[in-house]
Design a protein around this motif. Sequence first.
Motif, PDB file in Angstrom:
ATOM      1  N   ASP A   1      12.275   7.328   1.242  1.00 50.68           N
ATOM      2  CA  ASP A   1      11.706   6.173   1.927  1.00 50.68           C
ATOM      3  C   ASP A   1      10.404   5.761   1.254  1.00 50.68           C
ATOM      4  N   VAL A   2      10.016   4.520   1.469  1.00 49.52           N
ATOM      5  CA  VAL A   2       8.843   3.951   0.819  1.00 49.52           C
ATOM      6  C   VAL A   2       7.564   4.650   1.272  1.00 49.52           C
ATOM      7  N   SER A   3       7.462   4.985   2.527  1.00 51.72           N
ATOM      8  CA  SER A   3       6.254   5.626   3.039  1.00 51.72           C
ATOM      9  C   SER A   3       5.964   6.947   2.329  1.00 51.72           C
ATOM     10  N   SER A   4       6.961   7.800   2.210  1.00 47.98           N
ATOM     11  CA  SER A   4       6.732   9.086   1.537  1.00 47.98           C
ATOM     12  C   SER A   4       6.519   8.884   0.035  1.00 47.98           C
ATOM     13  N   LEU A   5       7.168   7.878  -0.546  1.00 54.62           N
ATOM     14  CA  LEU A   5       6.968   7.568  -1.967  1.00 54.62           C
ATOM     15  C   LEU A   5       5.529   7.117  -2.209  1.00 54.62           C
ATOM     16  N   LYS A   6       5.001   6.245  -1.334  1.00 52.67           N
ATOM     17  CA  LYS A   6       3.614   5.778  -1.476  1.00 52.67           C
ATOM     18  C   LYS A   6       2.643   6.947  -1.404  1.00 52.67           C
ATOM     19  N   SER A   7       2.869   7.836  -0.477  1.00 54.55           N
ATOM     20  CA  SER A   7       2.005   9.003  -0.332  1.00 54.55           C
ATOM     21  C   SER A   7       2.057   9.865  -1.593  1.00 54.55           C
ATOM     22  N   ALA A   8       3.243  10.090  -2.119  1.00 52.46           N
ATOM     23  CA  ALA A   8       3.398  10.895  -3.335  1.00 52.46           C
ATOM     24  C   ALA A   8       2.748  10.219  -4.535  1.00 52.46           C
ATOM     25  N   LEU A   9       2.856   8.890  -4.622  1.00 54.63           N
ATOM     26  CA  LEU A   9       2.216   8.164  -5.721  1.00 54.63           C
ATOM     27  C   LEU A   9       0.702   8.292  -5.659  1.00 54.63           C
ATOM     28  N   HIS A  10       0.136   8.191  -4.460  1.00 59.94           N
ATOM     29  CA  HIS A  10      -1.314   8.346  -4.322  1.00 59.94           C
ATOM     30  C   HIS A  10      -1.750   9.748  -4.729  1.00 59.94           C
ATOM     31  N   GLN A  11      -0.974  10.731  -4.342  1.00 54.36           N
ATOM     32  CA  GLN A  11      -1.304  12.108  -4.702  1.00 54.36           C
ATOM     33  C   GLN A  11      -1.208  12.294  -6.215  1.00 54.36           C
ATOM     34  N   LEU A  12      -0.145  11.807  -6.820  1.00 55.73           N
ATOM     35  CA  LEU A  12       0.048  11.929  -8.263  1.00 55.73           C
ATOM     36  C   LEU A  12      -1.051  11.193  -9.025  1.00 55.73           C
ATOM     37  N   CYS A  13      -1.353   9.971  -8.615  1.00 58.71           N
ATOM     38  CA  CYS A  13      -2.324   9.142  -9.332  1.00 58.71           C
ATOM     39  C   CYS A  13      -3.751   9.609  -9.143  1.00 58.71           C
ATOM     40  N   SER A  14      -4.027  10.387  -8.102  1.00 57.89           N
ATOM     41  CA  SER A  14      -5.392  10.856  -7.870  1.00 57.89           C
ATOM     42  C   SER A  14      -5.891  11.699  -9.037  1.00 57.89           C
ATOM     43  N   GLU A  15      -4.992  12.269  -9.795  1.00 59.95           N
ATOM     44  CA  GLU A  15      -5.346  13.026 -10.997  1.00 59.95           C
ATOM     45  C   GLU A  15      -5.997  12.117 -12.049  1.00 59.95           C
ATOM     46  N   PHE A  16      -5.635  10.831 -12.038  1.00 54.71           N
ATOM     47  CA  PHE A  16      -6.104   9.891 -13.049  1.00 54.71           C
ATOM     48  C   PHE A  16      -7.198   8.953 -12.533  1.00 54.71           C
ATOM     49  N   GLY A  17      -7.302   8.795 -11.238  1.00 57.13           N
ATOM     50  CA  GLY A  17      -8.274   7.877 -10.646  1.00 57.13           C
ATOM     51  C   GLY A  17      -7.717   7.323  -9.349  1.00 57.13           C
ATOM     52  N   ARG A  18      -8.298   6.218  -8.907  1.00 57.95           N
ATOM     53  CA  ARG A  18      -7.908   5.623  -7.628  1.00 57.95           C
ATOM     54  C   ARG A  18      -7.011   4.418  -7.861  1.00 57.95           C
ATOM     55  N   ILE A  19      -5.934   4.331  -7.080  1.00 59.16           N
ATOM     56  CA  ILE A  19      -5.060   3.157  -7.110  1.00 59.16           C
ATOM     57  C   ILE A  19      -5.795   2.015  -6.411  1.00 59.16           C
ATOM     58  N   THR A  20      -5.851   0.857  -7.061  1.00 60.00           N
ATOM     59  CA  THR A  20      -6.478  -0.301  -6.425  1.00 60.00           C
ATOM     60  C   THR A  20      -5.449  -1.253  -5.848  1.00 60.00           C
ATOM     61  N   ARG A  21      -4.229  -1.164  -6.340  1.00 57.68           N
ATOM     62  CA  ARG A  21      -3.152  -2.001  -5.793  1.00 57.68           C
ATOM     63  C   ARG A  21      -1.832  -1.279  -6.001  1.00 57.68           C
ATOM     64  N   LEU A  22      -0.992  -1.307  -4.962  1.00 59.43           N
ATOM     65  CA  LEU A  22       0.334  -0.698  -5.035  1.00 59.43           C
ATOM     66  C   LEU A  22       1.307  -1.569  -4.259  1.00 59.43           C
ATOM     67  N   ASP A  23       2.315  -2.076  -4.942  1.00 61.71           N
ATOM     68  CA  ASP A  23       3.394  -2.835  -4.302  1.00 61.71           C
ATOM     69  C   ASP A  23       4.703  -2.154  -4.669  1.00 61.71           C
ATOM     70  N   ILE A  24       5.576  -2.049  -3.692  1.00 57.12           N
ATOM     71  CA  ILE A  24       6.883  -1.440  -3.926  1.00 57.12           C
ATOM     72  C   ILE A  24       7.947  -2.387  -3.394  1.00 57.12           C
ATOM     73  N   LEU A  25       8.853  -2.766  -4.267  1.00 56.27           N
ATOM     74  CA  LEU A  25       9.994  -3.608  -3.920  1.00 56.27           C
ATOM     75  C   LEU A  25      11.217  -2.707  -3.901  1.00 56.27           C
ATOM     76  N   THR A  26      11.958  -2.718  -2.798  1.00 58.24           N
ATOM     77  CA  THR A  26      13.196  -1.936  -2.768  1.00 58.24           C
ATOM     78  C   THR A  26      14.374  -2.870  -3.005  1.00 58.24           C
ATOM     79  N   ALA A  27      15.391  -2.341  -3.650  1.00 56.48           N
ATOM     80  CA  ALA A  27      16.568  -3.141  -3.960  1.00 56.48           C
ATOM     81  C   ALA A  27      17.782  -2.228  -4.032  1.00 56.48           C
ATOM     82  N   MET A  28      18.942  -2.803  -3.754  1.00 56.33           N
ATOM     83  CA  MET A  28      20.207  -2.094  -3.965  1.00 56.33           C
ATOM     84  C   MET A  28      20.785  -2.582  -5.280  1.00 56.33           C
TER      85      MET A  28
END
Length: 101
Positions: A12-39
């Motif tokens: 799900d997008v919520s857990s993906l966003k959380s994981a992305l923030h955790q992963l990216c924290s190693e490199f700095g702070r995310i200033t913008r994150l957009d996620i488009l879901t598609a089939m």
Amino acid sequence: MSALAALKQHSDVSSLKSALHQLCSEFGRITRLDILTAMHEGTKQAICFLRMERPEQEQQLMKSLGVGRFGGEVVFVLNLNVTPRNDSNSPSSEWADSDIY
């Protein structure tokens, strides 16, 4: 397991966003994150667009994940770990809620 492979484990997008923030924290702070879901061919995908505070941080992230840039943003596509639905009434793509940080 690679960082990109670990992100594919989310369903799900919520857990993906959380994981992305955790992963990216190693490199700095995310200033913008957009996620488009598609089939796509029966597979739910997440198309992720993100920006970090500085271009150097984005370069490090892209190198770490093996992803690229499109239109100034770091962009990558993940196949999400979900069971496909046979629901022809639902849209084939939709924007997930996004936050500007």
